[in-house]
Scaffold this motif. Structure first.
Motif, PDB file in Angstrom:
ATOM      1  N   VAL A  20      84.617  35.278  32.404  1.00  0.00           N
ATOM      2  CA  VAL A  20      83.295  34.647  32.311  1.00  0.00           C
ATOM      3  C   VAL A  20      82.254  35.647  32.791  1.00  0.00           C
ATOM      4  O   VAL A  20      82.422  36.297  33.827  1.00  0.00           O
ATOM      5  N   LEU A  21      81.174  35.769  32.031  1.00  0.00           N
ATOM      6  CA  LEU A  21      80.111  36.742  32.292  1.00  0.00           C
ATOM      7  C   LEU A  21      78.869  36.009  32.779  1.00  0.00           C
ATOM      8  O   LEU A  21      78.326  35.160  32.071  1.00  0.00           O
ATOM      9  N   HIS A  22      78.424  36.349  33.969  1.00  0.00           N
ATOM     10  CA  HIS A  22      77.233  35.746  34.570  1.00  0.00           C
ATOM     11  C   HIS A  22      76.114  36.783  34.516  1.00  0.00           C
ATOM     12  O   HIS A  22      76.255  37.876  35.076  1.00  0.00           O
ATOM     13  N   PHE A  23      75.010  36.461  33.844  1.00  0.00           N
ATOM     14  CA  PHE A  23      73.923  37.407  33.623  1.00  0.00           C
ATOM     15  C   PHE A  23      72.763  37.118  34.564  1.00  0.00           C
ATOM     16  O   PHE A  23      72.441  35.956  34.835  1.00  0.00           O
ATOM     17  N   SER A  24      72.105  38.174  34.996  1.00  0.00           N
ATOM     18  CA  SER A  24      70.868  38.011  35.754  1.00  0.00           C
ATOM     19  C   SER A  24      69.758  37.590  34.798  1.00  0.00           C
ATOM     20  O   SER A  24      69.929  37.588  33.577  1.00  0.00           O
ATOM     21  N   GLY A  25      68.613  37.249  35.342  1.00  0.00           N
ATOM     22  CA  GLY A  25      67.486  36.841  34.517  1.00  0.00           C
ATOM     23  C   GLY A  25      66.980  37.977  33.646  1.00  0.00           C
ATOM     24  O   GLY A  25      66.969  39.133  34.052  1.00  0.00           O
ATOM     25  N   VAL A  26      66.558  37.625  32.428  1.00  0.00           N
ATOM     26  CA  VAL A  26      66.043  38.601  31.470  1.00  0.00           C
ATOM     27  C   VAL A  26      64.637  38.172  31.066  1.00  0.00           C
ATOM     28  O   VAL A  26      64.406  37.002  30.744  1.00  0.00           O
ATOM     29  N   VAL A  27      63.718  39.129  31.087  1.00  0.00           N
ATOM     30  CA  VAL A  27      62.345  38.886  30.647  1.00  0.00           C
ATOM     31  C   VAL A  27      62.013  39.851  29.515  1.00  0.00           C
ATOM     32  O   VAL A  27      62.719  40.835  29.289  1.00  0.00           O
ATOM     33  N   ALA A  28      60.929  39.575  28.831  1.00  0.00           N
ATOM     34  CA  ALA A  28      60.480  40.422  27.728  1.00  0.00           C
ATOM     35  C   ALA A  28      59.929  41.747  28.260  1.00  0.00           C
ATOM     36  O   ALA A  28      59.707  41.908  29.465  1.00  0.00           O
ATOM     37  N   ASP A  29      59.690  42.671  27.362  1.00  0.00           N
ATOM     38  CA  ASP A  29      59.060  43.941  27.720  1.00  0.00           C
ATOM     39  C   ASP A  29      57.550  43.891  27.524  1.00  0.00           C
ATOM     40  O   ASP A  29      56.812  44.569  28.218  1.00  0.00           O
ATOM     41  N   ASP A  30      57.088  43.089  26.567  1.00  0.00           N
ATOM     42  CA  ASP A  30      55.664  43.009  26.237  1.00  0.00           C
ATOM     43  C   ASP A  30      55.116  41.666  26.702  1.00  0.00           C
ATOM     44  O   ASP A  30      55.266  40.649  26.025  1.00  0.00           O
ATOM     45  N   PHE A  31      54.442  41.667  27.838  1.00  0.00           N
ATOM     46  CA  PHE A  31      53.932  40.428  28.424  1.00  0.00           C
ATOM     47  C   PHE A  31      52.628  39.958  27.776  1.00  0.00           C
ATOM     48  O   PHE A  31      52.105  38.913  28.140  1.00  0.00           O
ATOM     49  N   SER A  32      52.106  40.709  26.825  1.00  0.00           N
ATOM     50  CA  SER A  32      50.903  40.258  26.117  1.00  0.00           C
ATOM     51  C   SER A  32      51.251  39.266  25.002  1.00  0.00           C
ATOM     52  O   SER A  32      50.367  38.607  24.468  1.00  0.00           O
ATOM     53  N   LEU A  33      52.537  39.167  24.667  1.00  0.00           N
ATOM     54  CA  LEU A  33      52.976  38.259  23.604  1.00  0.00           C
ATOM     55  C   LEU A  33      52.965  36.810  24.076  1.00  0.00           C
ATOM     56  O   LEU A  33      53.155  36.539  25.267  1.00  0.00           O
ATOM     57  N   PRO A  34      52.808  35.862  23.135  1.00  0.00           N
ATOM     58  CA  PRO A  34      52.976  34.450  23.493  1.00  0.00           C
ATOM     59  C   PRO A  34      54.451  34.180  23.792  1.00  0.00           C
ATOM     60  O   PRO A  34      55.315  35.040  23.590  1.00  0.00           O
ATOM     61  N   MET A  35      54.745  32.994  24.244  1.00  0.00           N
ATOM     62  CA  MET A  35      56.114  32.670  24.645  1.00  0.00           C
ATOM     63  C   MET A  35      57.120  32.880  23.513  1.00  0.00           C
ATOM     64  O   MET A  35      58.231  33.355  23.753  1.00  0.00           O
ATOM     65  N   LYS A  36      56.755  32.548  22.280  1.00  0.00           N
ATOM     66  CA  LYS A  36      57.680  32.758  21.162  1.00  0.00           C
ATOM     67  C   LYS A  36      58.034  34.236  21.038  1.00  0.00           C
ATOM     68  O   LYS A  36      59.204  34.592  20.904  1.00  0.00           O
ATOM     69  N   GLY A  37      57.057  35.105  21.089  1.00  0.00           N
ATOM     70  CA  GLY A  37      57.304  36.547  20.988  1.00  0.00           C
ATOM     71  C   GLY A  37      58.115  37.070  22.161  1.00  0.00           C
ATOM     72  O   GLY A  37      59.002  37.905  21.990  1.00  0.00           O
ATOM     73  N   GLN A  38      57.809  36.581  23.364  1.00  0.00           N
ATOM     74  CA  GLN A  38      58.593  36.995  24.525  1.00  0.00           C
ATOM     75  C   GLN A  38      60.039  36.522  24.389  1.00  0.00           C
ATOM     76  O   GLN A  38      60.975  37.256  24.705  1.00  0.00           O
ATOM     77  N   THR A  39      60.221  35.308  23.880  1.00  0.00           N
ATOM     78  CA  THR A  39      61.583  34.788  23.679  1.00  0.00           C
ATOM     79  C   THR A  39      62.340  35.637  22.671  1.00  0.00           C
ATOM     80  O   THR A  39      63.524  35.951  22.876  1.00  0.00           O
ATOM     81  N   GLU A  40      61.690  36.031  21.591  1.00  0.00           N
ATOM     82  CA  GLU A  40      62.340  36.892  20.593  1.00  0.00           C
ATOM     83  C   GLU A  40      62.773  38.214  21.216  1.00  0.00           C
ATOM     84  O   GLU A  40      63.887  38.702  20.953  1.00  0.00           O
ATOM     85  N   GLN A  41      61.926  38.808  22.052  1.00  0.00           N
ATOM     86  CA  GLN A  41      62.305  40.053  22.725  1.00  0.00           C
ATOM     87  C   GLN A  41      63.478  39.835  23.670  1.00  0.00           C
ATOM     88  O   GLN A  41      64.389  40.658  23.740  1.00  0.00           O
ATOM     89  N   ILE A  42      63.460  38.734  24.392  1.00  0.00           N
ATOM     90  CA  ILE A  42      64.561  38.421  25.312  1.00  0.00           C
ATOM     91  C   ILE A  42      65.859  38.264  24.541  1.00  0.00           C
ATOM     92  O   ILE A  42      66.904  38.795  24.953  1.00  0.00           O
ATOM     93  N   CYS A  43      65.824  37.560  23.423  1.00  0.00           N
ATOM     94  CA  CYS A  43      67.038  37.367  22.617  1.00  0.00           C
ATOM     95  C   CYS A  43      67.601  38.704  22.143  1.00  0.00           C
ATOM     96  O   CYS A  43      68.822  38.907  22.168  1.00  0.00           O
TER      97      CYS A  43
END
Length: 114
Positions: A20-43
């Protein structure tokens, strides 16, 4: 015994125990994006991390999403469901939080298996 992957100065990005793999929190690289764009970067970042430890998005078990603006949740959901196949959706909790850091609208924590 736990196996730790990708050490930073304050944590490991992934800790593995019994497959089982436990991951730390992941955030986007471009914080100027709206939440949808940040989510796409995170994915995209999650795809890379999952591959590096021998897993994939289809092997997600759980996801916790921390968001600062619930009004942007529909865009986040759109990005999330575009990324992961419906038959592989993990359990999920979305939590509203006051602050994740300047410009950060979403942080994602996942657990997967190998």
């Amino acid at each position: 015994m736990a196996k730790r992957h990708m050490q930073t100065s304050i944590f490991h990005r992934v800790v593995e125990h019994n497959g089982v793999l436990h991951f730390s929190g992941v955030v986007a690289d471009d914080f100027s994006l709206p939440m949808k764009g940040q989510t796409e970067q995170i994915c995209a970042k999650l795809d890379k991390l999952l591959t590096e430890v021998g897993s994939s998005r289809e092997k997600l078990l759980t996801a916790t999403l921390f968001v600062t603006d619930m009004a942007q949740k529909p865009g986040m959901n759109e990005a999330w469901t575009s990324w992961i196949p419906a038959d592989a959706l993990p359990t999920r909790a979305t939590l509203g939080v006051a602050d994740l850091g300047e410009g950060v609208l979403i942080e994602v924590v996942i657990t997967a298996y190998k």
